[in-house]
Design an enzyme around this catalytic site. Structure first.
Site, PDB file in Angstrom:
ATOM      1  N   GLU A 174       0.839  -1.160   0.138  1.00  0.00           N
ATOM      2  CA  GLU A 174      -0.026  -0.177  -0.005  1.00  0.00           C
ATOM      3  C   GLU A 174       0.735   1.190  -0.092  1.00  0.00           C
ATOM      4  O   GLU A 174       1.784   1.507   0.253  1.00  0.00           O
ATOM      5  CB  GLU A 174      -1.032  -0.180   1.101  1.00  0.00           C
ATOM      6  CG  GLU A 174      -2.059  -0.510   1.017  1.00  0.00           C
ATOM      7  CD  GLU A 174      -2.800  -0.509   2.498  1.00  0.00           C
ATOM      8  OE1 GLU A 174      -2.552   0.544   3.170  1.00  0.00           O
ATOM      9  OE2 GLU A 174      -3.552  -1.787   2.558  1.00  0.00           O
ATOM     10  N   ASP A 213      -6.062   8.997  10.006  1.00  0.00           N
ATOM     11  CA  ASP A 213      -5.116   8.827  10.621  1.00  0.00           C
ATOM     12  C   ASP A 213      -4.059   9.143  11.538  1.00  0.00           C
ATOM     13  O   ASP A 213      -4.526  10.404  12.346  1.00  0.00           O
ATOM     14  CB  ASP A 213      -3.540   8.919   9.519  1.00  0.00           C
ATOM     15  CG  ASP A 213      -3.671   8.021   8.389  1.00  0.00           C
ATOM     16  OD1 ASP A 213      -3.817   7.531   8.538  1.00  0.00           O
ATOM     17  OD2 ASP A 213      -3.735   8.275   6.819  1.00  0.00           O
TER      18      ASP A 213
END
Ligand code: PLP
Lengths: 395, 266
Positions: free
Chosen positions: B47, B58
């Protein structure tokens, strides 16, 4: 999404937030739909607005400003007289009641100018809920009085140092907290922004501003005003002011957004003028962004307008042309701040000062025997230190 | 058949190892080396993060990585160039992008997908694009045309009805978020992790890969007993953060960490 509540305003709005928040947003949406119809909830909300906030707020005829500007008659919708000094408390009480109904014991908020943080800390104290306020570290400095009050009320301030350390980063951090604590916590979003149903809920809780102003003006003058003006940060006081007038086609509506230092990216928060369609903090709206879709930091002399996005309903109203949005620079806002203070004996918030600048031009264009209402979204005590500093720089 | 689908059907591993890192941290040149190292030491799918200014899903480690990356001049040309270089190093390993929707939207969906595919990308993970949006449907359709996958996130809070509805516009694998909150290393996971993954396997006919919070070989080993794949981001990004200014040191540390995790789930 949104069977009864509109999730979208034209092409803007919707729900573009991390999956972890979806259940909470759906719970909030269904709870609100239920409460909206409940007489008991309405009564409870009205009880607090009347007996704690001090609503309805008066509509003041500003005789001296009217004379000075030499155009339309000027009226002020006095949200500065609310408890805690701004319109933010209307929404904070409403959402705290929803949170209580959902059994959430902890409330969190983001804040720029500190007014929404202060409102949330206040209702947190009154309802006995644990309260956490995210505030950009830069804003903790420039709005220090509010930061101090928030702590005094027993809420915890978490200064956010990422990025520009202002409202955008505080909002991101509040969303992250919510994702972690979603089962125990309600996030009291402070403006008409964020994923559905927030823009609708916040608008409904601020709708009192415009509905009251409309009714009172009509009662006293047997007609509607010719124009209304409000400042636009995320857009909560303005959508609250505008909403009741949207169908009155004869009423011209103006929004004042922060033109900051000038037109260069990074120097302003003029989202409705320079923004492009995009996705930020859970909603599809106009956003100040660069050619690659990265969000450009915003700037405004007033911390409450310093945000690169805007509520989706405003993006829609701008697109349809129902509302005209104009830019006001830091300097112009500062001049209006001083003018209103000296002429009317009312120290307005720096945010509101933007609305006064637009109102002056509109009043002149309208000419005599016309009427204009300005939403005086909040009082300027919080800005006194910052204004003195800026005046010092001017010399 | 999509590249990810055939990879999982090949049965070449017990549980897939899916590492993540942000492109451009500390610079695009080093990102190529980091990508090659991770591929050489045992990534089954890689990824690649396209940095975004406001990564709301995040935690601090990946937020800081995005901020460091954006100090370099961001451009899609640079992103695609680096992606292609990593892809050319080991073309058989599927590469996917993890990014937020705004940059993709701004680039233009079809233009973005054409260029991503040319660079070797076979799927997308977009944490702020829920499946029940018009944009997600458009994206899914455009991806299908290109034989690429749309990998959706499912969380401990997702209800059954939503999971069933989501399966209509998802492919590749399901990214199962192991815990509440945002990305970042954690010591504990929700107690019913095993049951939730079992339930998902029964509900969606896609491999279920678990991520958010995994960092140690022990955790990876434990979760690989019931998940089809292990996704690790923050822990890898931390290795880059701690050594990033010294490329040789970072490459050694990455090789060491990646091979340990790969071994722990074999
Ligand atoms: C007094 C005042 N007016 C206006 C604003 C701008 O916010 P909004 O556009 O949501 O009304 C703020 C924000 O903090 C404020 O404190």
């Amino acid at each position: 999404m949104g069977k009864n509540l509109p999730g979208y305003f034209g092409e803007f709005g919707g729900r573009y937030s991390p999956e972890i928040l979806t259940e909470a947003l759906e719970e909030l949406e269904s709870t609100y739909q239920k409460l909206k119809k409940s007489k008991k909830f309405k009564k409870e909300l009205e009880y607090y607005l009347k007996n704690y906030v001090g609503r309805p707020s008066p509509l003041t005829y500003a005789e001296r400003l009217t004379k000075l500007w030499g155009g339309a008659r000027i009226w002020l919708k006095r949200e500065d007289l609310n408890h805690t000094g701004a319109h933010k408390i209307n929404n904070a009480i409403g959402q705290a009641l929803i949170a209580r109904f959902m059994g959430k014991k902890r409330i969190i908020a983001e804040t720029g100018a500190g007014q929404h943080g202060l409102a949330t800390a206040t209702v947190g104290a009154m309802f006995g809920m644990e309260t956490v306020v995210y505030m950009g570290a830069v804003d903790v400095e420039r709005q220090n009085l509010n930061a101090k009050k928030i702590e005094m009320l027993g809420a915890k301030i978490l200064p956010v140092t990422a990025g520009e350390a202002t409202l955008k980063e505080a909002t991101s951090e509040a969303m992250r907290d919510w994702a972690l604590n979603v089962s125990t916590t309600h996030y009291i979003v402070g403006s008409a922004i964020g994923p559905h149903p927030f823009p609708t809920i916040v608008r409904d809780f601020q709708d009192f501003i415009g509905s009251e102003a409309r009714a009172e003006f009509k009662k006293r003058n047997k007609k509607l005003p010719n124009a209304i003006v409000a400042c636009v940060g995320g857009g909560s006081n303005s959508i609250g002011m505008f909403h009741a007038f949207l169908k009155d086609k004869q009423v011209a509506i103006y929004g004042a957004e922060a033109g900051g230092l000038g037109p260069k990216p990074g120097e302003h928060s003029a989202t409705l003028t320079y923004g492009k369609t995009g996705f930020l903090h859970g909603t599809k709206t106009l956003i100040i962004q660069d050619e690659f879709g990265q969000i450009v930091p915003a700037h405004s002399v007033s911390a409450g307008l310093d945000y690169p996005g805007v509520g989706p309903e405003h993006a829609h109203l701008s697109q349809t042309g129902r509302v005209e949005y104009r830019m006001v620079t830091d300097e112009q806002a500062l001049d209006s701040f001083l003018e209103v203070t000296r002429v009317e004996g009312i120290i307005p918030a720096l945010e509101t000062a933007h609305a006064f600048h637009v109102a002056r031009d509109v009043a002149k264009d309208l000419g005599k025997k016309k009427d204009l209402i300005i939403c005086l979204s909040g009082r300027g005590d919080k800005d006194v230190t910052e204004v003195l500093r800026l005046l010092g720089e001017r010399k | 058949m999509s590249k990810i689908k055939s990879l999982f059907e090949s049965g070449s591993f017990k549980s897939a190892f899916i590492p993540y890192f942000t492109l451009g941290d500390p610079n695009y040149h080093d990102s190529i080396e980091f990508g090659k190292t991770i591929l050489d030491n045992g990534a089954d799918i890689l990824e690649l993060g396209i940095p975004f200014s406001d990564p709301v899903a995040d935690g601090p480690v990946i937020q800081r990585a995005a901020a460091r990356s954006l100090k370099n001049r961001f451009s899609f040309d640079e992103i695609f160039r680096v992606t292609k270089a990593i892809h050319d190093h080991k073309p058989e390993t599927p590469l996917v992008y993890l990014t937020y929707f705004n940059p993709i939207y701004h680039c233009g969906i079809t233009k973005f997908l054409d260029r991503a595919k040319e660079s070797g990308i076979v799927g997308l993970v977009i944490p702020d694009l829920p499946f029940d949006t018009e944009e997600s449907e458009t994206l899914f359709r455009e991806l299908k045309v290109r034989d690429m996958d749309l990998i959706h996130l499912v969380t401990p809070a997702s209800e059954k009805k939503r999971i069933q509805a989501l399966s209509k516009t998802s492919s590749g694998f399901i990214y199962y978020v192991t815990s509440f909150g945002v990305t970042g290393e954690r010591r504990e996971f929700s107690v019913d992790l095993k049951e939730r993954i079992k339930f998902l396997k029964d509900t969606i006919r896609l491999p279920i890969c678990a991520g958010f919070g995994i960092s140690t070989p022990e955790q990876a080993n434990q979760i690989s007993q019931y998940a089809d794949g292990i996704i690790i981001g923050s822990a890898i990004q931390r290795v880059i953060e701690e050594n990033g200014s010294d490329k040789t040191k970072t490459v050694t540390a990455l090789a060491d960490y990646i091979s340990k995790i790969r071994a722990s789930i074999s």
